[in-house]
Scaffold this motif. Structure first.
Motif, mmCIF file in Angstrom:
data_model
loop_
_atom_site.group_PDB
_atom_site.id
_atom_site.type_symbol
_atom_site.label_atom_id
_atom_site.label_comp_id
_atom_site.label_asym_id
_atom_site.label_seq_id
_atom_site.Cartn_x
_atom_site.Cartn_y
_atom_site.Cartn_z
ATOM 1 N N UNK A 89 -75.058 -61.296 63.045
ATOM 2 C CA UNK A 89 -74.029 -61.736 63.966
ATOM 3 C C UNK A 89 -73.870 -63.249 63.956
ATOM 4 N N UNK A 90 -74.994 -63.963 63.862
ATOM 5 C CA UNK A 90 -74.947 -65.420 63.800
ATOM 6 C C UNK A 90 -74.220 -65.871 62.537
ATOM 7 N N UNK A 128 -66.670 -56.165 67.483
ATOM 8 C CA UNK A 128 -67.725 -56.950 68.123
ATOM 9 C C UNK A 128 -68.635 -57.620 67.106
ATOM 10 N N UNK A 129 -69.600 -58.341 67.637
ATOM 11 C CA UNK A 129 -70.513 -59.073 66.772
ATOM 12 C C UNK A 129 -71.627 -58.164 66.252
ATOM 13 N N UNK A 130 -72.025 -58.393 65.026
ATOM 14 C CA UNK A 130 -73.161 -57.662 64.463
ATOM 15 C C UNK A 130 -74.435 -58.090 65.187
ATOM 16 N N UNK A 131 -75.471 -57.306 65.038
ATOM 17 C CA UNK A 131 -76.732 -57.603 65.723
ATOM 18 C C UNK A 131 -77.551 -58.628 64.941
ATOM 19 N N UNK A 132 -78.357 -59.388 65.694
ATOM 20 C CA UNK A 132 -79.324 -60.287 65.081
ATOM 21 C C UNK A 132 -78.723 -61.398 64.240
ATOM 22 N N UNK A 137 -76.561 -66.875 70.996
ATOM 23 C CA UNK A 137 -75.773 -65.667 70.732
ATOM 24 C C UNK A 137 -74.460 -66.049 70.050
ATOM 25 N N UNK A 138 -73.961 -65.218 69.143
ATOM 26 C CA UNK A 138 -72.734 -65.543 68.400
ATOM 27 C C UNK A 138 -71.571 -65.943 69.297
ATOM 28 N N UNK A 139 -71.375 -65.218 70.406
ATOM 29 C CA UNK A 139 -70.216 -65.477 71.264
ATOM 30 C C UNK A 139 -70.278 -66.834 71.955
ATOM 31 N N UNK A 140 -71.456 -67.479 71.966
ATOM 32 C CA UNK A 140 -71.601 -68.775 72.631
ATOM 33 C C UNK A 140 -71.578 -69.958 71.668
ATOM 34 N N UNK A 141 -71.373 -69.694 70.401
ATOM 35 C CA UNK A 141 -71.453 -70.761 69.411
ATOM 36 C C UNK A 141 -70.153 -71.551 69.302
#
Length: 215
Positions: free
Chosen positions: A64-65, A57-61, A106-110
């Motif tokens: 993650x970006x 999964x993506x890292x936090x904050x 959020x990373x998943x929406x980039x």
């Protein structure tokens, strides 16, 4: 041994000056300006971070970006490398258009669009999209340094845009003047940030300053 002592002092002084110059190296090169950016024919690929979700999964904050940006750039440039291997010919430095703001998305929406300028009759449409990016009026500034510093400079550019009576009119683009490398030395990492703008109906109080000056 007096001569050796004098040489040592000179060397130490030189090192101190060099270190000081490195510490005060500006992150922006020149002033912020508003200028016309001509249309551009380019070979592009569009990349979604959601297609490359890390195993854990993506890292936090902000981590993650940064992770999402690196994943998108890695996979996008791999596609463009295949295009070049098949005969694709860039006509200038590469660029990335960030469709969403990396600082608030959020990373998943980039998503982003990565490309190279090409000739009007460029081939390779089975691997990339050949498109014509429209002309824009953009706020422009060049950046020298790390990716994190670039994010801070973009924030400053956004504030400067509003202070000059403009508002953002589209996603910003980064043109990698010195080329792209996996982990460039900050002093060699030069990018030109271009942010399309439009005139606001009601300029800010200090919007009477002539555009083209970042002071």
């Amino acid at each position: 041994m007096k001569w050796w002592w004098m040489v040592s002092v000179v060397i130490l002084l030189f090192m101190g000056v060099a270190q000081a110059e490195e510490q005060v190296r500006p992150s922006s090169i020149g002033e912020m300006v508003i200028r016309a950016v001509p249309p551009l024919t380019a070979a592009t690929v569009t990349v979604r971070a959601a297609d490359y979700v890390p195993k854990h999964g993506w890292a936090a904050g902000a981590s993650g970006v940064r992770q999402a940006v690196e994943i998108m750039l890695t996979n996008g440039y791999e596609k463009l490398a295949r295009w070049m291997k098949e005969g694709g010919r860039p006509a200038g430095p590469s660029f990335v258009v960030f469709n969403e703001d990396p600082q608030t998305t959020p990373p998943q929406n980039m998503t982003c669009k990565i490309g190279y300028p090409v000739a009007e009759n460029a081939g390779g449409k089975n691997l990339v999209t050949i498109e014509r990016l429209p002309a824009t009026t953009s706020a422009v500034v060049r950046h020298q340094g790390s990716l994190d510093d670039r994010a801070a400079l973009r924030d400053s550019l956004g504030k400067w845009i509003f202070s000059r009576g403009y508002a953002p009119a589209g996603p910003f683009m980064e043109v990698y003047v010195n080329g792209t490398r996996a982990k460039p030395v900050p002093s060699d990492d030069v990018a030109e940030i271009r942010w399309p703008v439009r005139r606001m109906a009601q300029p800010h109080a200090d919007g009477n300053d002539p555009p083209g000056s970042g002071r």
